[in-house]
Design an enzyme around this catalytic site. Structure first.
Site, PDB file in Angstrom:
ATOM      1  N   ARG A  45       0.829  -1.229   0.000  1.00 33.08           N
ATOM      2  CA  ARG A  45       0.000   0.000   0.000  1.00 33.08           C
ATOM      3  C   ARG A  45       0.853   1.264   0.000  1.00 33.08           C
ATOM      4  O   ARG A  45       0.483   2.250   0.650  1.00 33.08           O
ATOM      5  CB  ARG A  45      -0.945   0.027   1.197  1.00 33.08           C
ATOM      6  CG  ARG A  45      -2.006  -1.048   1.183  1.00 33.08           C
ATOM      7  CD  ARG A  45      -3.163  -0.649   0.276  1.00 33.08           C
ATOM      8  NE  ARG A  45      -4.111  -1.739   0.171  1.00 33.08           N
ATOM      9  CZ  ARG A  45      -5.211  -1.836   0.899  1.00 33.08           C
ATOM     10  NH1 ARG A  45      -5.510  -0.901   1.761  1.00 33.08           N
ATOM     11  NH2 ARG A  45      -6.012  -2.856   0.733  1.00 33.08           N
ATOM     12  N   ARG A  49      -3.939   6.291   0.572  1.00 38.44           N
ATOM     13  CA  ARG A  49      -4.545   7.509   1.114  1.00 38.44           C
ATOM     14  C   ARG A  49      -3.668   8.275   2.085  1.00 38.44           C
ATOM     15  O   ARG A  49      -3.979   9.406   2.427  1.00 38.44           O
ATOM     16  CB  ARG A  49      -5.882   7.166   1.768  1.00 38.44           C
ATOM     17  CG  ARG A  49      -6.973   6.957   0.738  1.00 38.44           C
ATOM     18  CD  ARG A  49      -8.226   6.470   1.398  1.00 38.44           C
ATOM     19  NE  ARG A  49      -7.958   5.195   2.038  1.00 38.44           N
ATOM     20  CZ  ARG A  49      -8.800   4.592   2.870  1.00 38.44           C
ATOM     21  NH1 ARG A  49      -9.944   5.161   3.170  1.00 38.44           N
ATOM     22  NH2 ARG A  49      -8.497   3.422   3.391  1.00 38.44           N
ATOM     23  N   ARG A  58      -8.049  10.959  -5.945  1.00 36.05           N
ATOM     24  CA  ARG A  58      -9.287  10.266  -5.573  1.00 36.05           C
ATOM     25  C   ARG A  58     -10.485  11.208  -5.419  1.00 36.05           C
ATOM     26  O   ARG A  58     -11.626  10.786  -5.583  1.00 36.05           O
ATOM     27  CB  ARG A  58      -9.060   9.469  -4.280  1.00 36.05           C
ATOM     28  CG  ARG A  58      -8.299   8.181  -4.499  1.00 36.05           C
ATOM     29  CD  ARG A  58      -9.178   7.086  -5.093  1.00 36.05           C
ATOM     30  NE  ARG A  58     -10.047   6.505  -4.064  1.00 36.05           N
ATOM     31  CZ  ARG A  58     -11.358   6.670  -4.007  1.00 36.05           C
ATOM     32  NH1 ARG A  58     -11.958   7.382  -4.915  1.00 36.05           N
ATOM     33  NH2 ARG A  58     -12.061   6.103  -3.046  1.00 36.05           N
ATOM     34  N   ASP A  96      -6.409  -3.549  -7.429  1.00 29.74           N
ATOM     35  CA  ASP A  96      -6.933  -4.123  -6.187  1.00 29.74           C
ATOM     36  C   ASP A  96      -7.125  -5.617  -6.380  1.00 29.74           C
ATOM     37  O   ASP A  96      -7.318  -6.079  -7.505  1.00 29.74           O
ATOM     38  CB  ASP A  96      -8.266  -3.473  -5.792  1.00 29.74           C
ATOM     39  CG  ASP A  96      -8.564  -3.719  -4.310  1.00 29.74           C
ATOM     40  OD1 ASP A  96      -8.024  -2.977  -3.469  1.00 29.74           O
ATOM     41  OD2 ASP A  96      -9.293  -4.673  -4.002  1.00 29.74           O
ATOM     42  N   TYR A 177     -14.406 -12.495   0.473  1.00 31.25           N
ATOM     43  CA  TYR A 177     -15.136 -11.280   0.082  1.00 31.25           C
ATOM     44  C   TYR A 177     -16.390 -11.615  -0.726  1.00 31.25           C
ATOM     45  O   TYR A 177     -17.431 -10.969  -0.574  1.00 31.25           O
ATOM     46  CB  TYR A 177     -14.246 -10.350  -0.742  1.00 31.25           C
ATOM     47  CG  TYR A 177     -13.270  -9.547   0.103  1.00 31.25           C
ATOM     48  CD1 TYR A 177     -13.735  -8.497   0.901  1.00 31.25           C
ATOM     49  CD2 TYR A 177     -11.917  -9.834   0.114  1.00 31.25           C
ATOM     50  CE1 TYR A 177     -12.862  -7.763   1.685  1.00 31.25           C
ATOM     51  CE2 TYR A 177     -11.037  -9.101   0.892  1.00 31.25           C
ATOM     52  CZ  TYR A 177     -11.511  -8.064   1.683  1.00 31.25           C
ATOM     53  OH  TYR A 177     -10.647  -7.337   2.459  1.00 31.25           O
TER      54      TYR A 177
HETATM   55  C1  LIG Z   1      -7.375  -7.256   1.334  1.00 31.96           C
HETATM   56  C2  LIG Z   1      -6.889  -6.414   0.173  1.00 31.96           C
HETATM   57  C3  LIG Z   1      -7.685  -5.518  -0.597  1.00 31.96           C
HETATM   58  N1  LIG Z   1      -6.854  -4.955  -1.560  1.00 31.96           N
HETATM   59  C4  LIG Z   1      -5.596  -5.463  -1.436  1.00 31.96           C
HETATM   60  C5  LIG Z   1      -5.608  -6.404  -0.377  1.00 31.96           C
HETATM   61  C6  LIG Z   1      -4.430  -7.260   0.019  1.00 31.96           C
HETATM   62  C7  LIG Z   1      -3.483  -6.538   0.878  1.00 31.96           C
HETATM   63  C8  LIG Z   1      -3.985  -6.314   2.262  1.00 31.96           C
HETATM   64  O1  LIG Z   1      -4.168  -7.302   2.984  1.00 31.96           O
HETATM   65  O2  LIG Z   1      -4.198  -5.146   2.614  1.00 31.96           O
HETATM   66  C9  LIG Z   1      -4.422  -5.197  -2.274  1.00 31.96           C
HETATM   67  C10 LIG Z   1      -4.179  -3.834  -2.757  1.00 31.96           C
HETATM   68  N2  LIG Z   1      -5.012  -2.740  -2.715  1.00 31.96           N
HETATM   69  C11 LIG Z   1      -4.392  -1.683  -3.296  1.00 31.96           C
HETATM   70  C12 LIG Z   1      -3.134  -2.110  -3.770  1.00 31.96           C
HETATM   71  C13 LIG Z   1      -2.278  -1.207  -4.626  1.00 31.96           C
HETATM   72  C14 LIG Z   1      -0.872  -1.244  -4.600  1.00 31.96           C
HETATM   73  C15 LIG Z   1      -0.182  -0.821  -3.337  1.00 31.96           C
HETATM   74  O3  LIG Z   1       0.028  -1.692  -2.470  1.00 31.96           O
HETATM   75  O4  LIG Z   1       0.210   0.369  -3.247  1.00 31.96           O
HETATM   76  C16 LIG Z   1      -2.974  -3.440  -3.404  1.00 31.96           C
HETATM   77  C17 LIG Z   1      -1.776  -4.362  -3.594  1.00 31.96           C
HETATM   78  C18 LIG Z   1      -4.936  -0.325  -3.419  1.00 31.96           C
HETATM   79  C19 LIG Z   1      -6.039   0.102  -2.554  1.00 31.96           C
HETATM   80  N3  LIG Z   1      -7.176  -0.610  -2.256  1.00 31.96           N
HETATM   81  C20 LIG Z   1      -7.992   0.156  -1.475  1.00 31.96           C
HETATM   82  C21 LIG Z   1      -7.388   1.425  -1.248  1.00 31.96           C
HETATM   83  C22 LIG Z   1      -7.974   2.596  -0.482  1.00 31.96           C
HETATM   84  C23 LIG Z   1      -9.320   2.961  -0.984  1.00 31.96           C
HETATM   85  C24 LIG Z   1      -9.509   4.324  -1.554  1.00 31.96           C
HETATM   86  O5  LIG Z   1      -8.654   4.876  -2.265  1.00 31.96           O
HETATM   87  O6  LIG Z   1     -10.581   4.849  -1.278  1.00 31.96           O
HETATM   88  C25 LIG Z   1      -6.156   1.387  -1.928  1.00 31.96           C
HETATM   89  C26 LIG Z   1      -5.163   2.487  -2.033  1.00 31.96           C
HETATM   90  C27 LIG Z   1      -9.322  -0.264  -0.969  1.00 31.96           C
HETATM   91  C28 LIG Z   1      -9.424  -1.603  -0.370  1.00 31.96           C
HETATM   92  N4  LIG Z   1      -9.201  -2.764  -1.011  1.00 31.96           N
HETATM   93  C29 LIG Z   1      -9.337  -3.800  -0.121  1.00 31.96           C
HETATM   94  C30 LIG Z   1      -9.720  -3.269   1.130  1.00 31.96           C
HETATM   95  C31 LIG Z   1      -9.973  -4.069   2.391  1.00 31.96           C
HETATM   96  C32 LIG Z   1      -9.806  -1.888   0.964  1.00 31.96           C
HETATM   97  C33 LIG Z   1     -10.294  -0.920   1.975  1.00 31.96           C
HETATM   98  C34 LIG Z   1      -9.325  -0.654   3.018  1.00 31.96           C
HETATM   99  C35 LIG Z   1      -8.712   0.678   2.793  1.00 31.96           C
HETATM  100  O7  LIG Z   1      -9.486   1.589   2.496  1.00 31.96           O
HETATM  101  O8  LIG Z   1      -7.491   0.800   2.953  1.00 31.96           O
HETATM  102  C36 LIG Z   1      -9.129  -5.223  -0.438  1.00 31.96           C
END
Ligand SMILES: Cc1c2[nH]c(c1CCC(=O)O)Cc1[nH]c(c(CCC(=O)O)c1C)Cc1[nH]c(c(CCC(=O)O)c1C)Cc1[nH]c(c(C)c1CCC(=O)O)C2
Length: 384
Positions: A45, A49, A58, A96, A177
């Protein structure tokens, strides 16, 4: 900023000959188990954000539109690379794990402040009929071609600065999910499926694994130089359910991708599954095992080495991790001390420094800089 969505069609195959040579191959060398002058470092990540420049993108764009627009996906992938120039040793494509359920026909919304929501979850085995099926003409490359375009575009933008990682969600985590309809504290509905409908669960996991494996290969053809598989909810399973419902699919994905993309490093992050370290090392072909912060690095190293010896394997398995991300809320001196201690705990064996999970929205970007700088200094000192 342009946000054109590419037309469906043939996925891009990167013409490697036209790409600038890689200037920093530290991550790739470490992932292959080679000794390096210091530990490479990147963060899960790292695009997200906590960065004001990400939040600015965003404000104007829905989450999945960012994923689907190669220009925007490249922009946010590059943001941490630009901000931490010379400190990050890998980029990870902005996307994602939930793009796979989407491609399989499920609706996925990213709800601000809540996270992902799947409004029509799988409630019973008959619901599997709602999913598109690879055996009936569903093409992974067509449905997820927009990720390939983003990868190819980002390779051009990186111009060889650091390698680009692709990724996919692992079957159990994606199933969780798809059945739960979003995040959950206990994943009780998804776990109940495993016990009530084991055959349907295996059918679903098999189908997700097939999609994930093809998707990862496609990402390599588009330009990804290494891959990571996220089994983020492994910790919800115990050893027995992990062995039945997660490990075989992880092993299948790794074997499939290794066969088709030999030489491309593969990482598995099975969060919470340190009970399964031995199996991940000895019963799969992942090159790198990413650790969360709940295990001591020296214990993990010893257990992995013992498991490989017991299996008579000469495979090299590299460890990645594992600073508790909430440590980045501590003061600078604490971050420095704990990061240096983490590097020392991994020792001089090949190690890819990372957090034990992802960056969080409230993190101060300057604390991440302290972490990155400390890894550079401390891991170099260890190797002298
Ligand atoms: C479980 C999981 C998800 N997504 C992901 C996982 C596995 C890694 C982990 O265990 O955290 C993987 C993921 N999600 C994202 C990336 C991008 C690359 C990176 O790592 O920078 C990667 C590799 C962007 C993202 N994916 C998400 C965001 C934030 C949402 C937004 O921009 O509004 C980002 C930057 C949204 C997301 N997507 C997911 C969740 C639970 C959420 C919400 C939690 C949050 O808001 O942080 C599912």
């Amino acid at each position: 900023m342009p946000s054109e969505i590419p037309a469906a069609g043939a996925p891009p195959n990167l013409d490697v000959a036209t790409m600038p040579a890689l200037q920093n191959d530290l991550y790739l060398r470490a992932a292959r188990g080679e000794r390096t002058e210091r530990a490479p470092v990147w963060c899960m990540r790292q695009a997200g954000r906590y960065l004001p420049e990400f939040r600015a993108v965003r404000v104007e764009n829905d989450f999945f539109n960012v994923c689907r627009s190669p220009a925007l996906a490249t922009e946010v992938t590059m943001q941490p690379i630009r901000r931490y120039a010379g400190l990050l040793d890998a980029a990870i494509i902005f996307s994602d794990i939930l793009v796979i359920p989407q491609a399989m026909g499920m609706r996925v919304d990213m709800v601000p402040g809540t996270g992902p929501r799947l409004p029509e979850p799988l409630r019973e085995p008959a619901d599997l009929a709602r999913l598109v099926d690879q055996r009936k003409g569903f093409s992974v490359d067509r449905e997820l071609g927009y990720v390939y375009h983003a990868i190819t575009n980002t390779r051009h933008a990186l111009a060889g600065r650091v390698p680009l990682l692709g990724f996919a969600g692992a079957p159990w985590t994606l199933m969780a999910y798809m059945v739960e309809g979003g995040g959950s504290k206990t994943f009780a509905a998804a776990k109940a499926w495993l016990f009530r409908h084991p055959q349907a669960a295996h059918e679903l996991l098999r189908r997700i694994a097939a999609v994930a494996a093809d998707f990862l290969v496609g990402q390599v053809h588009a330009g990804a130089q290494a891959l990571q598989v996220f089994e983020s909810w492994a910790g919800e399973l115990g050893p027995r359910e992990f062995a039945e419902f997660s490990l075989p699919y992880l092993a299948h994905i790794a074997a499939h991708v290794k066969q088709r993309c030999p030489g491309v490093p593969l990482t598995v992050f099975a969060r919470g599954a340190h009970y399964a370290l031995e199996q991940l090392a000895a019963e799969t072909v992942f090159d790198v095992i990413s650790l969360d912060w709940t295990i001591a690095p020296a214990d993990a190293r010893a257990r992995v080495d013992r498991a490989l010896r017991a299996a008579g394997s000469d495979r090299r398995v590299v460890l990645q991790g594992n600073l508790d991300p909430t440590l980045l809320f501590a003061d600078e001196a604490t971050v420095r001390r704990r990061t240096a201690e983490m590097c020392a705990a991994f020792g001089a064996a090949p190690h890819i420094a990372n957090l034990g999970h992802g960056m969080m929205p409230g993190h101060d970007p300057e604390r991440l800089r302290v972490f990155l700088e400390t890894v550079h200094q401390a891991s170099r000192a260890l190797r002298q």
